[in-house]
Design a protein around this motif. Structure first.
Motif, mmCIF file in Angstrom:
data_model
loop_
_atom_site.group_PDB
_atom_site.id
_atom_site.type_symbol
_atom_site.label_atom_id
_atom_site.label_comp_id
_atom_site.label_asym_id
_atom_site.label_seq_id
_atom_site.Cartn_x
_atom_site.Cartn_y
_atom_site.Cartn_z
ATOM 1 N N ASN A 1 0.862 -1.183 0.000
ATOM 2 C CA ASN A 1 0.000 0.000 0.000
ATOM 3 C C ASN A 1 0.897 1.230 0.000
ATOM 4 O O ASN A 1 1.502 1.574 1.016
ATOM 5 C CB ASN A 1 -0.917 -0.010 1.228
ATOM 6 C CG ASN A 1 -1.876 1.170 1.240
ATOM 7 O OD1 ASN A 1 -2.075 1.833 0.224
ATOM 8 N ND2 ASN A 1 -2.457 1.447 2.399
ATOM 9 N N HIS B 1 -1.470 -1.177 -4.089
ATOM 10 C CA HIS B 1 -2.625 -0.320 -3.814
ATOM 11 C C HIS B 1 -2.080 1.081 -3.536
ATOM 12 O O HIS B 1 -1.075 1.236 -2.825
ATOM 13 C CB HIS B 1 -3.408 -0.822 -2.610
ATOM 14 C CG HIS B 1 -4.665 -0.034 -2.350
ATOM 15 N ND1 HIS B 1 -5.888 -0.402 -2.850
ATOM 16 C CD2 HIS B 1 -4.873 1.120 -1.659
ATOM 17 C CE1 HIS B 1 -6.803 0.471 -2.481
ATOM 18 N NE2 HIS B 1 -6.214 1.413 -1.750
ATOM 19 N N THR C 1 -2.729 4.880 -1.993
ATOM 20 C CA THR C 1 -3.541 5.741 -1.135
ATOM 21 C C THR C 1 -2.984 7.160 -1.201
ATOM 22 O O THR C 1 -1.817 7.388 -0.842
ATOM 23 C CB THR C 1 -3.526 5.248 0.327
ATOM 24 O OG1 THR C 1 -4.052 3.915 0.382
ATOM 25 C CG2 THR C 1 -4.376 6.157 1.208
ATOM 26 N N ASN D 1 -7.319 0.010 -7.909
ATOM 27 C CA ASN D 1 -6.818 -0.226 -6.554
ATOM 28 C C ASN D 1 -6.219 1.064 -5.962
ATOM 29 O O ASN D 1 -5.003 1.163 -5.748
ATOM 30 C CB ASN D 1 -5.767 -1.334 -6.550
ATOM 31 C CG ASN D 1 -6.343 -2.670 -6.967
ATOM 32 O OD1 ASN D 1 -7.529 -2.939 -6.738
ATOM 33 N ND2 ASN D 1 -5.526 -3.498 -7.587
ATOM 34 N N THR E 1 -7.156 4.651 -3.262
ATOM 35 C CA THR E 1 -8.042 5.336 -2.323
ATOM 36 C C THR E 1 -7.624 6.793 -2.259
ATOM 37 O O THR E 1 -6.432 7.093 -2.124
ATOM 38 C CB THR E 1 -7.949 4.718 -0.911
ATOM 39 O OG1 THR E 1 -8.286 3.326 -0.990
ATOM 40 C CG2 THR E 1 -8.886 5.424 0.053
ATOM 41 N N TRP F 1 -6.875 1.957 5.399
ATOM 42 C CA TRP F 1 -6.871 0.561 4.915
ATOM 43 C C TRP F 1 -7.662 -0.293 5.897
ATOM 44 O O TRP F 1 -7.390 -0.313 7.092
ATOM 45 C CB TRP F 1 -5.435 0.068 4.808
ATOM 46 C CG TRP F 1 -5.302 -1.361 4.397
ATOM 47 C CD1 TRP F 1 -5.252 -2.455 5.192
ATOM 48 C CD2 TRP F 1 -5.187 -1.853 3.056
ATOM 49 N NE1 TRP F 1 -5.112 -3.598 4.459
ATOM 50 C CE2 TRP F 1 -5.075 -3.257 3.132
ATOM 51 C CE3 TRP F 1 -5.178 -1.249 1.800
ATOM 52 C CZ2 TRP F 1 -4.943 -4.063 2.007
ATOM 53 C CZ3 TRP F 1 -5.045 -2.050 0.682
ATOM 54 C CH2 TRP F 1 -4.928 -3.439 0.785
ATOM 55 N N LYS G 1 -8.473 -3.783 5.296
ATOM 56 C CA LYS G 1 -8.432 -5.185 4.867
ATOM 57 C C LYS G 1 -7.398 -6.002 5.639
ATOM 58 O O LYS G 1 -6.833 -6.954 5.109
ATOM 59 C CB LYS G 1 -8.148 -5.257 3.365
ATOM 60 C CG LYS G 1 -9.190 -4.534 2.519
ATOM 61 C CD LYS G 1 -8.811 -4.535 1.052
ATOM 62 C CE LYS G 1 -9.815 -3.732 0.232
ATOM 63 N NZ LYS G 1 -9.456 -3.683 -1.206
ATOM 64 N N VAL H 1 -1.069 -5.347 6.038
ATOM 65 C CA VAL H 1 -0.557 -4.971 4.723
ATOM 66 C C VAL H 1 0.793 -4.294 4.895
ATOM 67 O O VAL H 1 1.070 -3.658 5.922
ATOM 68 C CB VAL H 1 -1.545 -4.018 3.992
ATOM 69 C CG1 VAL H 1 -1.593 -2.659 4.669
ATOM 70 C CG2 VAL H 1 -1.179 -3.860 2.513
ATOM 71 N N MET I 1 3.217 -1.360 4.016
ATOM 72 C CA MET I 1 3.041 0.030 3.589
ATOM 73 C C MET I 1 4.379 0.633 3.157
ATOM 74 O O MET I 1 5.413 0.370 3.770
ATOM 75 C CB MET I 1 2.460 0.873 4.734
ATOM 76 C CG MET I 1 1.165 0.347 5.299
ATOM 77 S SD MET I 1 0.475 1.424 6.599
ATOM 78 C CE MET I 1 1.813 1.402 7.802
ATOM 79 N N ARG J 1 1.637 -2.553 8.615
ATOM 80 C CA ARG J 1 0.623 -1.716 9.276
ATOM 81 C C ARG J 1 0.525 -2.033 10.769
ATOM 82 O O ARG J 1 0.399 -1.128 11.596
ATOM 83 C CB ARG J 1 -0.736 -1.937 8.592
ATOM 84 C CG ARG J 1 -1.873 -1.059 9.126
ATOM 85 C CD ARG J 1 -3.117 -1.261 8.270
ATOM 86 N NE ARG J 1 -4.203 -0.372 8.685
ATOM 87 C CZ ARG J 1 -5.114 -0.695 9.602
ATOM 88 N NH1 ARG J 1 -5.072 -1.889 10.181
ATOM 89 N NH2 ARG J 1 -6.070 0.161 9.922
#
Length: 542
Positions: A273, A304, A306, A333, A335, A356, A358, A361, A363, A439
């Motif tokens: 992420n 992903h 962000t 994917n 945000t 996040w 889910k 993850v 980062m 995370r």
């Protein structure tokens, strides 16, 4: 049999006696060092009749405190060595007792023979022979020399400084402090307890007692490391009332390589992420997304994105760029978190991490001026591990292309500027903003400090949190991570410390020493060129 039992009994007796003597020696050293040395008539240090300020005595107290801390470390190490000897003697005594009991039962004793690691000792001695300690090495050029760095009891004078170290500084890292303390102690041991083959004569003190050197007699030392052989130390000691110096050469040979572990690492399903805090700077974001499209969408495909955007101005442009990438590459994917408030990098990354939902993850905290490769993303995956490791790569920061490529009409495209050369950029070893961490580790440690406003400081606070914790911090320069040059503005609203850091970063970002020197002496160079052209023209006319 009786004779053998008598010999074992005699050995046990002497070992017990040696054990008792060593215990007494430890107790004596402890009492000797702990006994306060008082002198009621001793004046305060300094010249009589001269007034000294508070700062002088504070510096003096600090120096004394450092001296006693060094001495305390020395004593702890000596006590640990004595404890080790006691343990070895205890093990020998236990072995003799077992041998005695087995002999009393009439059974032939066949214990494990004490094996001397002769092959290892031979290897270590060969390291000394191969190193440039006693005989010089033939080198191809002046750049092949391995220089020494010098040190005293309190300071280290170093050549390789990077951008964060100083030409003269106290050894900050604990391993370096412990290394130098141990080396000085070893040198004192060599002088005070010489071997038969040492080239030194026993000297007596003024009252006929044996002369003993201590750490206060250490004058200076030099050390250098040959990466494949070991570290060489040259130490010099001198008594204040003597003319002669004592010179000790020590060498810490590197042993053979040893396997620690071998494992398989599967990163095929590891999603990253990438979190980017942003305010305005939409043109830089467009350039960032171009690299993102090429590396993350077309090559890696396990990413992903962000984006945490501060303010309203430029928000529609950022949305348009993201939608364009979505339509062109069928990438969904991402945000976008919108915050209608003043830019705060730490808060932006905190919000991005919490957005996040889910589970676990990996980062990557990134800035809009960063260019990264697909190889770097794999390095990010390989060097971060939840609950164990965080990755703090050192970024290669590019200089101002207008200065680096001043001889060209137009600077080359960004992709052609991504080279690791002295005049093109530098390793940004004072920056800690780009980092890969899981995370769960980030949330456990408490995230960023929300009290830090504006530019700089928040990344250092987070970095120090990890240094004070139990996780391993992997810090290394990586070839696939670049900081692209951009004009930097240091706002008046920054604190004095933040403003100083900002100006320092701005100065270092501009150009190399050689290019800055060419700018400083531009007029002198142009004058010289004009003179040369005039002389050539005059000779041609003549």
């Amino acid at each position: 049999m009786p004779r053998r039992g008598l010999i074992l009994q005699t050995r046990t007796h002497w070992l017990l006696l040696g054990l008792a003597l060593l215990c007494s020696l430890v107790l004596f050293l402890y009492l000797l060092e702990c006994a306060p040395q008082t002198d009621g008539n001793a004046p305060l240090p300094g010249v009589v009749g001269e007034n000294y300020g508070k700062e002088y005595y504070q510096a003096l107290l600090q120096e004394q405190e450092e001296h006693y801390q060094t001495r305390a470390t020395s004593l702890k190490r000596q006590i640990a060595q004595l404890k080790q000897e006691l343990q070895e003697m205890s093990e020998k005594m236990r072995s003799l007792q077992e041998r005695k009991s087995v002999g009393a039962n009439g059974i032939g004793y066949q214990g494990n023979k004490e094996q001397t690691p002769s092959d290892l000792l031979e290897f270590l001695h060969s390291q000394i022979d191969k190193a440039e300690v006693s005989i010089g090495a033939k080198l191809p050029s002046e750049y092949g020399v391995i220089p020494f760095e010098s040190f005293t009891l309190m300071k280290v004078f170093q050549l390789e400084m990077g951008l964060t170290r100083h030409p003269e500084e106290k050894p900050v890292r604990k391993d370096k402090r412990d290394e130098l303390v141990e080396v000085i102690e070893a040198g004192l041991e060599v002088i005070n307890n010489p071997d038969e083959d040492d080239e030194q004569e026993d000297e007596d003190g003024p009252l006929g007692e044996k002369m003993v050197f201590n750490e206060n007699d250490f004058i200076e030392g030099y050390y250098r490391t040959e990466r494949d052989k070991g570290t060489q130390y040259e130490l010099f000691f001198k008594k204040a009332d003597l003319m002669e110096y004592r010179h000790v050469t020590l060498f810490r040979p590197f042993g053979p390589l040893m396997k620690v572990k071998s494992e398989m690492i599967d990163i095929t399903r590891s999603i990253i992420n990438i979190i980017v805090p942003l305010a305005e700077r939409t043109e830089a974001f467009a350039q960032f997304m171009q690299n993102f499209r090429d590396v993350c969408i077309h090559q890696d495909k396990r990413i992903h994105l962000t984006v945490v955007y501060f303010g309203k101005e430029g928000l529609s442009k950022v949305k348009s760029i993201l939608e364009s990438v979505t339509s062109e590459s069928n990438f969904h994917n991402y945000t976008l978190v919108s915050l209608n408030e003043e830019f705060n990098r730490g808060r932006g990354l905190n919000m991005g991490a919490r957005a996040w939902d889910k589970g676990e993850v990996l980062m990557f905290f990134c800035d809009v001026d960063i260019y990264f490769s697909a190889e770097f993303l794999n390095s990010c995956r390989l060097n971060a591990e939840p609950g164990k490791k965080v990755f703090y790569p050192v970024v290669f920061s590019l200089y101002n292309p207008a200065i680096v490529y001043a001889s060209q009409d137009v600077p080359p495209p960004v992709e052609q500027q991504l080279v690791h050369k002295k005049d093109s950029g530098f390793w940004r070893d004072f920056g800690f903003g780009m980092t890969c961490q899981y995370r769960s580790d980030f949330l456990t440690i408490g995230g960023f400090d929300m009290e830090v406003k504006g530019w700089g400081g928040e990344d250092v606070h987070l970095y120090r949190k990890y240094l004070h914790g139990d996780l391993i911090v992997i810090r290394t320069p990586v070839p696939g991570l670049f900081h692209l040059w951009h004009e930097k503005r240091c706002a008046d609203e920054l604190t004095p410390e933040q403003y100083r850091m900002c100006i320092q970063s701005k100065a270092m970002n501009e150009a190399s020493h050689s290019h800055l020197g060419m700018l400083v002496f531009r007029e002198e160079i142009e004058t010289h060129l004009h003179k040369q052209a005039y002389r050539i023209n005059s000779e041609a006319v003549g």
